[in-house]
Enzyme design. Structure first.
Site, mmCIF file in Angstrom:
data_model
loop_
_atom_site.group_PDB
_atom_site.id
_atom_site.type_symbol
_atom_site.label_atom_id
_atom_site.label_comp_id
_atom_site.label_asym_id
_atom_site.label_seq_id
_atom_site.Cartn_x
_atom_site.Cartn_y
_atom_site.Cartn_z
ATOM 1 N N GLU A 1 0.817 -1.213 0.000
ATOM 2 C CA GLU A 1 0.000 0.000 0.000
ATOM 3 C C GLU A 1 0.850 1.261 0.000
ATOM 4 O O GLU A 1 1.951 1.285 0.563
ATOM 5 C CB GLU A 1 -0.886 0.034 1.256
ATOM 6 C CG GLU A 1 -1.984 -0.984 1.238
ATOM 7 C CD GLU A 1 -2.907 -0.811 2.434
ATOM 8 O OE1 GLU A 1 -3.951 -1.454 2.452
ATOM 9 O OE2 GLU A 1 -2.585 -0.021 3.335
ATOM 10 N N CYS B 1 3.235 8.106 2.066
ATOM 11 C CA CYS B 1 3.869 7.033 2.831
ATOM 12 C C CYS B 1 4.121 5.858 1.887
ATOM 13 O O CYS B 1 3.184 5.304 1.305
ATOM 14 C CB CYS B 1 2.963 6.622 3.987
ATOM 15 S SG CYS B 1 3.679 5.329 4.995
ATOM 16 N N CYS C 1 7.860 -8.385 6.009
ATOM 17 C CA CYS C 1 9.034 -7.911 6.746
ATOM 18 C C CYS C 1 9.562 -9.060 7.595
ATOM 19 O O CYS C 1 8.788 -9.835 8.160
ATOM 20 C CB CYS C 1 8.664 -6.729 7.640
ATOM 21 S SG CYS C 1 10.095 -6.043 8.532
ATOM 22 N N CYS D 1 8.413 -7.653 14.583
ATOM 23 C CA CYS D 1 8.043 -6.870 15.771
ATOM 24 C C CYS D 1 6.706 -7.409 16.297
ATOM 25 O O CYS D 1 5.797 -7.698 15.516
ATOM 26 C CB CYS D 1 7.930 -5.384 15.424
ATOM 27 S SG CYS D 1 9.501 -4.717 14.839
ATOM 28 N N CYS E 1 3.211 -5.991 15.269
ATOM 29 C CA CYS E 1 3.092 -5.581 13.872
ATOM 30 C C CYS E 1 2.599 -6.728 13.006
ATOM 31 O O CYS E 1 3.198 -7.806 12.967
ATOM 32 C CB CYS E 1 4.449 -5.099 13.369
ATOM 33 S SG CYS E 1 4.456 -4.746 11.611
ATOM 34 N N CYS F 1 -4.541 6.137 9.846
ATOM 35 C CA CYS F 1 -3.162 5.988 10.285
ATOM 36 C C CYS F 1 -3.094 4.871 11.287
ATOM 37 O O CYS F 1 -2.617 5.052 12.389
ATOM 38 C CB CYS F 1 -2.670 7.277 10.935
ATOM 39 S SG CYS F 1 -2.247 8.516 9.751
HETATM 40 S S1 SF4 Z 1 7.230 -2.693 12.742
HETATM 41 FE FE1 SF4 Z 1 8.913 -4.212 12.655
HETATM 42 S S2 SF4 Z 1 8.009 -6.035 11.650
HETATM 43 FE FE2 SF4 Z 1 6.656 -4.276 11.234
HETATM 44 S S3 SF4 Z 1 7.328 -3.461 9.225
HETATM 45 FE FE3 SF4 Z 1 8.389 -2.269 10.833
HETATM 46 S S4 SF4 Z 1 10.334 -3.358 11.138
HETATM 47 FE FE4 SF4 Z 1 8.982 -4.777 10.041
#
Ligand code: SF4
Length: 382
Positions: free
Chosen positions: A96, A109, A116, A120, A123, A345
């Site tokens: 996105e 953005c 990823c 985290c 996330c 957001c």
């Molecule tokens: S918060 Fe952490 S897991 Fe999520 S996109 Fe950012 S770096 Fe990657």
């Protein structure tokens, strides 16, 4: 037997790379500037439309090159002016891009990876795992698509996009070369001509690459902090086990010093109820950041299914903000935009419907940490 030629995608080439490309095909280097203006200023992807380029060169380019951005799956416009694009990249994944207008500013953005690897704990992108790095053309292609949608011509029109934040899906420093190339194009006058103060890279803390970054570019830097001590940050942002806070903040300070001018680090801090939003956390944060010129951007968590975390109450958010503010920090709390198009957001999750295949649900996830406030910070830095 047929042979296929892989065409060079000119969209992601920096000025230097474009000049080398024209050199390599026996053409004058000034062609680079001509073609870049067609591509980035005018959004042209058809060589035949490049009328100040000779017919012979246009034919040559058609045979060996192309201008190809990611495929636009959908574009939605919110009643508040926020826009969201879902684009499909070569790996087949969707990412996105979100545009947030705010007064005279317009912040885009941009995503750097599909998925990823950093995992985290709060996330959703991390929960999906890593899928692919975006190419430079796919990163700058998001700006190209947005710019075209606004009909913006940098040389003659008011710019709709005044700020870019590398804060979408992925860790930009783990796709270093492509992200750096794309950011050069964002700032290049033959690209989008955006001030270096208004292009911001946000990182979760890949220390060696923060140091490397300063050798290549001088964009603004944002750090996704999210915890004021190593024990908690190890849980929330696992890369902290490899690059703990002291090491991380020192590298950020080195980067900021390398800019050689008065610019401040942006600190992003996602507030998670009863996890990192207590009085003692604010006290630790004040101590941790007391000698670092920075602005703090608080991001109330946007819950998503099975996240295991909750958003703090408004009172808790205000209390945390007040504590930092009274200690002398410039603190903003992220505001929500574009809710009606699912582009609020939210810190990280955007579940989007593929408009070309409505029955199929694509999960495109992003870390939209604080576009509004980063834009504000960038403007304040100026
Ligand atoms: S918060 Fe952490 S897991 Fe999520 S996109 Fe950012 S770096 Fe990657």
């Amino acid at each position: 037997m047929t042979t296929s030629t892989v065409k060079t995608n000119l969209l992601g080439l920096t000025q230097l790379e474009m000049e080398k490309f024209f050199d390599s095909i026996g053409e004058k280097r000034f062609r680079a500037g001509q073609v870049m203006k067609w591509i980035h200023h005018l959004g042209v992807d058809d060589f035949d439309a490049m009328t100040n380029v000779s017919k012979a060169l246009r034919d040559k380019l058609k045979a060996i090159a192309e201008v190809r951005g990611p495929e636009v799956v959908s574009e939605d416009i919110s009643t508040d002016g926020t826009r969201k694009w879902v684009v499909r990249v070569a790996s087949g994944s969707c990412v996105e891009t979100v545009y947030i207008p705010q007064g005279k500013r317009g912040t885009l953005c941009v995503s750097s990876q599909a998925g990823c690897a950093l995992d985290c704990s709060f996330c959703s992108t991390g929960k999906q795992g890593f899928n692919s790095n975006l190419t430079a053309a796919e990163v700058i292609g998001q700006v190209w698509i947005a710019n075209k949608s606004f009909g913006s011509i940098p040389a003659t029109a008011d710019r709709a996009i005044t700020n870019v934040v590398m804060m979408g899906m992925g860790e930009p420093l783990l796709n270093f070369d492509n992200v750096v190339a794309a950011m050069h194009l964002m700032m290049d006058d033959l690209g989008y001509g955006i001030s270096k103060r208004r292009v911001t890279l946000s990182t979760s803390g890949v220390v060696p690459m923060i140091d490397e970054l300063s050798k290549h570019i001088d964009v603004s830097l944002a750090l996704s902090l999210h915890a004021p001590n190593d024990a908690l940050r190890n849980q929330l942002v696992p890369i902290n086990k490899k690059y703990p806070l002291k090491m991380l903040l020192e590298s950020c300070q080195r980067y900021m010093s390398s800019l050689g001018e008065k610019r401040v680090l942006t600190i992003e801090y996602t507030l998670l109820k009863d996890i990192n939003d207590k009085t003692e956390h604010a006290v630790e944060m004040i101590e941790l950041l007391k000698n670092i010129p920075c602005k703090i951007n608080l991001i109330p968590f946007n819950p998503f299914p099975h996240s295991g975390y909750e958003r703090p109450s408004n009172n808790a958010i205000r209390r945390f903000q007040d504590q930092l503010h009274h200690a002398g920090f410039n603190v903003t709390v992220r505001t929500t935009r574009g809710e009606d198009i699912d582009a609020a957001c939210g810190q990280l999750v955007g579940q989007v419907l593929d408009r070309t295949r409505r029955s199929e649900r694509y999960i495109a996830v992003r870390e939209l940490s604080a576009e509004n406030d980063i834009a504000q910070n960038a403007a304040n830095n100026n």
